[in-house]
Each structure stands twice: as structure tokens, then as C-alpha cells.
Motif scaffolding. Structure first.
Motif, PDB file in Angstrom:
ATOM      1  N   THR A 129      48.292  18.587  37.270  1.00  4.83           N
ATOM      2  CA  THR A 129      47.568  17.810  36.262  1.00  4.83           C
ATOM      3  C   THR A 129      46.070  17.792  36.516  1.00  4.83           C
ATOM      4  OG1 THR A 129      49.489  16.342  36.391  1.00  4.83           O
ATOM      5  CG2 THR A 129      47.671  15.641  34.988  1.00  4.83           C
ATOM      6  N   VAL A 130      45.669  17.590  37.767  1.00  5.22           N
ATOM      7  CA  VAL A 130      44.258  17.332  38.058  1.00  5.22           C
ATOM      8  C   VAL A 130      43.646  18.384  38.976  1.00  5.22           C
ATOM      9  CG1 VAL A 130      44.381  14.861  37.610  1.00  5.22           C
ATOM     10  CG2 VAL A 130      44.980  15.723  39.880  1.00  5.22           C
ATOM     11  N   SER A 131      44.042  19.612  38.791  1.00  6.05           N
ATOM     12  CA  SER A 131      43.421  20.711  39.541  1.00  6.05           C
ATOM     13  C   SER A 131      43.462  21.958  38.683  1.00  6.05           C
ATOM     14  CB  SER A 131      44.173  20.956  40.856  1.00  6.05           C
ATOM     15  OG  SER A 131      43.708  22.146  41.482  1.00  6.05           O
ATOM     16  N   ASN A 132      42.362  22.701  38.674  1.00 10.37           N
ATOM     17  CA  ASN A 132      42.310  23.946  37.913  1.00 10.37           C
ATOM     18  C   ASN A 132      43.037  25.083  38.620  1.00 10.37           C
ATOM     19  OD1 ASN A 132      40.736  22.752  35.923  1.00 10.37           O
ATOM     20  ND2 ASN A 132      38.804  23.387  36.837  1.00 10.37           N
ATOM     21  N   PHE A 148      46.641  14.634  46.165  1.00  9.31           N
ATOM     22  CA  PHE A 148      47.232  13.765  45.138  1.00  9.31           C
ATOM     23  C   PHE A 148      47.929  12.536  45.730  1.00  9.31           C
ATOM     24  CE2 PHE A 148      50.787  13.050  41.942  1.00  9.31           C
ATOM     25  CZ  PHE A 148      49.971  12.490  40.972  1.00  9.31           C
ATOM     26  N   VAL A 188      48.326   6.626  34.474  1.00  2.60           N
ATOM     27  CA  VAL A 188      47.931   7.890  33.864  1.00  2.60           C
ATOM     28  C   VAL A 188      49.158   8.505  33.218  1.00  2.60           C
ATOM     29  CG1 VAL A 188      47.000  10.199  34.235  1.00  2.60           C
ATOM     30  CG2 VAL A 188      46.129   8.268  35.584  1.00  2.60           C
ATOM     31  N   SER A 212      50.267  18.372  32.570  1.00  3.61           N
ATOM     32  CA  SER A 212      48.967  18.415  31.888  1.00  3.61           C
ATOM     33  C   SER A 212      48.634  17.066  31.276  1.00  3.61           C
ATOM     34  CB  SER A 212      48.969  19.492  30.799  1.00  3.61           C
ATOM     35  OG  SER A 212      49.943  19.207  29.808  1.00  3.61           O
ATOM     36  N   ALA A 213      47.338  16.783  31.237  1.00  5.57           N
ATOM     37  CA  ALA A 213      46.859  15.541  30.636  1.00  5.57           C
ATOM     38  C   ALA A 213      47.174  15.543  29.149  1.00  5.57           C
ATOM     39  CB  ALA A 213      45.362  15.394  30.868  1.00  5.57           C
TER      40      ALA A 213
END
Length: 354
Positions: A129-132, A148, A188, A212-213
Motif C-alpha cells: 500500500t505505502v511503498s512504490n 510497516f 486507513v 492499494s489506497a
């Protein structure tokens, strides 16, 4: 004598179970005759093998004397006769698939990245979710959870769908919400898809996890519901305003003692209120989504104060401040008002200093 026989049978059972478990072969479970498999017997087999099978996943093969060297199944032994039940591939039940998520969620609570990563297959892919970074190795997956887990994430599934893509391949996808217990219990919401495969040893592991967000800001959608309501006021059409309320909505209006709990009663209120040509503005609250809180995945509450510019009987206009609470529920892609409570300011009677 009967007690001695029971004790002897129990002793033989324990020896048989220990011997089979140590060889990684079939388990022995005492029973009488050749009965249908019991829940406890199947649960014991699944626990020992790491599988998700139920009684329908076993084919009975009767064998006199002993199951001997038979593997890949369960042996029920009693009264000198063994009944062998051969295990076959079976798709997991919905509760078992959800159990895989529960196991993953429990691993998060250990705050141990390796414990979590062990639930991923060696060739697994993680799109977090929070990493490319696209994670394709166990070390890369561990690295992600190293960053995380310090947030104390605890997940809860809001909506889900289970799809059986092939024998030994199942997918769990939907929406989940994480509570970051080590970051002030911040919540979240995100979308997820887990793809699991049954390994050679029968265990199910994650081969792909994509998280994914949410592409739309839910809080912004809730605030937009107020904008739509305010725009509807500007049409001076009571029916249009009332259409923004859910069929079971309750309205506790600012300038009426009557509790309105039917669409007709809500519309009736706005027939009178719209004669004042009201225009509302939310005030005195900072931020783009003032006091929006999600009580459930599709239920939000928004409260605060708003100022209405109203037309007086003599044609002049004045401003009145009031308190509001809107409870919204999402129907499809649209939030509708389930409850609207509006009240005058108790200390200033709604007076606004110009």
C-alpha cells in the motif's frame, strides 16, 4: 476388565499416533468399526499436515489389520481393523480462506517481519500500500514489513469476494481497514487482493498480495454530500432536497418541533423552509473534511456548525448559525442522509455578529 481394555486401546492409539506423526504419515484415530470421519479426526489431520480439508475430501478405502505403509490419508483404527481414508485435493471453504487472512493478521500483531513473510511463498510478489517498490524476494518483503509493523497495524475486512481460479488456486479480494494501534489508532482503508496457492506439502501460501489506497477520498465524498444538499436548497425544490435523504431517514429540523421520519414529512418541512431561500456554509472548523468520522465502512458521521443566510419577511436577509449532525450511509457510489439533526446555538440563539 472393561476399564483395562479401554486403557489398553488408548495406549495402543497413542503409540500409533506418535509413530505415524513422527514419520509424517497418516494419523490414527480410535473409533468403532469403519465410521464416517469425525470433525476432530479431520481437524487433527489438517493441523498435522497444514491442510484445509473436510470430510468430503477423503475417499474411504477399507483395509483389514493395519493401514501399514499407506500415506496421503487418515487411518481410523479400532477392534483390530483399520479403515484408510485417502485424501484428495479439495478447494478450501470460504471460512478457511478467511482463516488465511486471520492468520496473516495475527502475524502482524507479533510485530515480527519474518513471521509475516513466512506466510508468503518463496516466489511471492508483494505490491504494498505505502511503498512504490515492487517486492519479489523474501528479503524485500521482510524489508517492507520492517517499516510497516512499527505502526501496529491491525486489519479488518470490510467487504470481500472469494474466487476459486483453479485447483489449488484461490483469490481473496475486497476492502480492508487498518487501525494503526501505535500511531494513535489512526484508520486507513485500502483495497486488497490475495492470491493463494496450495503448496506441495498441502499448505496454502500467498503468491501475490496487492494492496492499494482507495482512489477516491471517502471523506471528500462525504463532504460533497453536504455540497449537493446545499445546492439542492438553492433550487428551492423541496422534492429534490428530500431525495438526498435515505428512505428510512430521520430529520430533526432546526425550526420545527416535529420529528420527521418519512420522505413525505421531510419534504413537507423543506416546503416551508425553502421559502426563506436558505444558503448554508460550514464554518469555524479547520480542514477539508471537518469532523468526518467513519463508524463503519459505508457509514460516516459529520458534525459541526453552519451559518445560513435566510430571507426575512420584509425581503431583507440575515444570518443564523446552527449546529448540525449528518449521518450518511453509502448506497452504491453515493452517500445519502440517514439522520440529520440541526439545532440553534444554545448560548447565542443563532445570532451571527456581522
Amino acid at each position: 476388565m472393561a476399564r483395562l481394555a479401554v486403557a489398553l486401546a488408548a495406549g495402543l492409539l497413542l503409540l500409533a499416533v506418535s509413530a505415524d506423526a513422527s514419520r509424517g504419515r497418516e494419523l490414527l484415530q480410535s473409533s468403532k468399526g469403519c465410521p464416517a470421519l469425525t470433525v476432530n479426526a479431520v481437524d487433527s489431520y489438517n493441523k498435522a499436515k497444514g491442510t484445509f480439508l473436510d470430510s468430503d475430501c477423503f475417499d474411504q478405502v477399507g483395509t483389514k489389520g493395519s493401514c501399514g505403509s499407506k500415506t496421503g490419508g487418515l487411518c481410523i483404527f479400532s477392534n483390530g481393523q483399520s479403515c484408510f481414508y485417502r485424501a484428495r485435493a479439495c478447494k478450501p471453504t470460504d471460512s478457511q480462506v478467511l482463516g488465511l487472512f486471520a492468520t496473516w493478521n495475527a502475524a502482524l500483531k507479533t510485530l515480527n517481519s519474518k513471521t509475516v513473510a513466512a506466510l508468503y511463498a518463496p516466489s511471492a510478489v508483494l505490491l504494498p500500500t505505502v511503498s512504490n517498490q515492487y517486492r519479489t524476494t523474501p528479503d524485500e518483503i521482510i524489508d517492507y514489513f520492517d517499516h510497516f509493523l512499527p505502526k501496529g497495524p491491525v486489519g479488518a475486512i470490510d467487504k470481500y469476494e472469494i474466487r476459486h481460479l483453479a485447483d489449488g488456486v484461490v483469490q481473496l479480494l475486497g476492502i480492508y481497514t487498518f487501525t494503526m494501534t501505535l500511531q494513535g489508532n489512526a484508520k486507513v482503508q485500502a483495497r486488497f487482493s490475495y492470491t493463494y496457492t496450495r503448496q506441495a506439502d498441502g499448505k496454502w501460501l500467498i503468491v501475490e498480495h496487492h494492496s492499494s489506497a482507495m482512489p477516491e477520498n471517502e471523506a471528500a465524498l462525504v463532504m460533497d454530500a453536504f455540497v449537493q444538499w446545499n445546492d439542492a436548497l438553492a433550487t428551492l425544490n423541496a422534492s429534490k432536497v428530500a431525495s438526498l435523504y435515505a428512505p428510512t431517514a430521520v430529520l430533526l429540523p432546526t425550526v420545527s418541533d416535529k420529528v420527521r421520519n418519512t420522505p413525505a414529512e421531510i419534504e413537507d418541512y423543506f416546503v416551508s423552509f425553502l421559502k426563506k431561500e436558505p444558503v448554508g456554509v460550514i464554518d469555524n472548523i479547520d480542514g477539508s473534511s471537518p469532523n468526518v468520522r467513519f463508524l463503519a465502512a459505508d457509514v460516516a458521521i459529520n458534525s459541526g456548525t453552519y451559518v445560513f443566510t435566510l430571507k426575512n419577511d420584509d425581503g431583507t436577509r440575515s444570518k443564523v448559525r446552527a449546529r448540525y449532525t449528518y449521518v450518511y450511509k453509502k448506497y452504491g457510489s453515493k452517500y445519502m442522509i440517514e439522520e440529520h439533526h440541526s439545532s440553534v446555538m444554545p448560548e447565542t440563539a443563532g445570532k451571527v455578529d456581522e
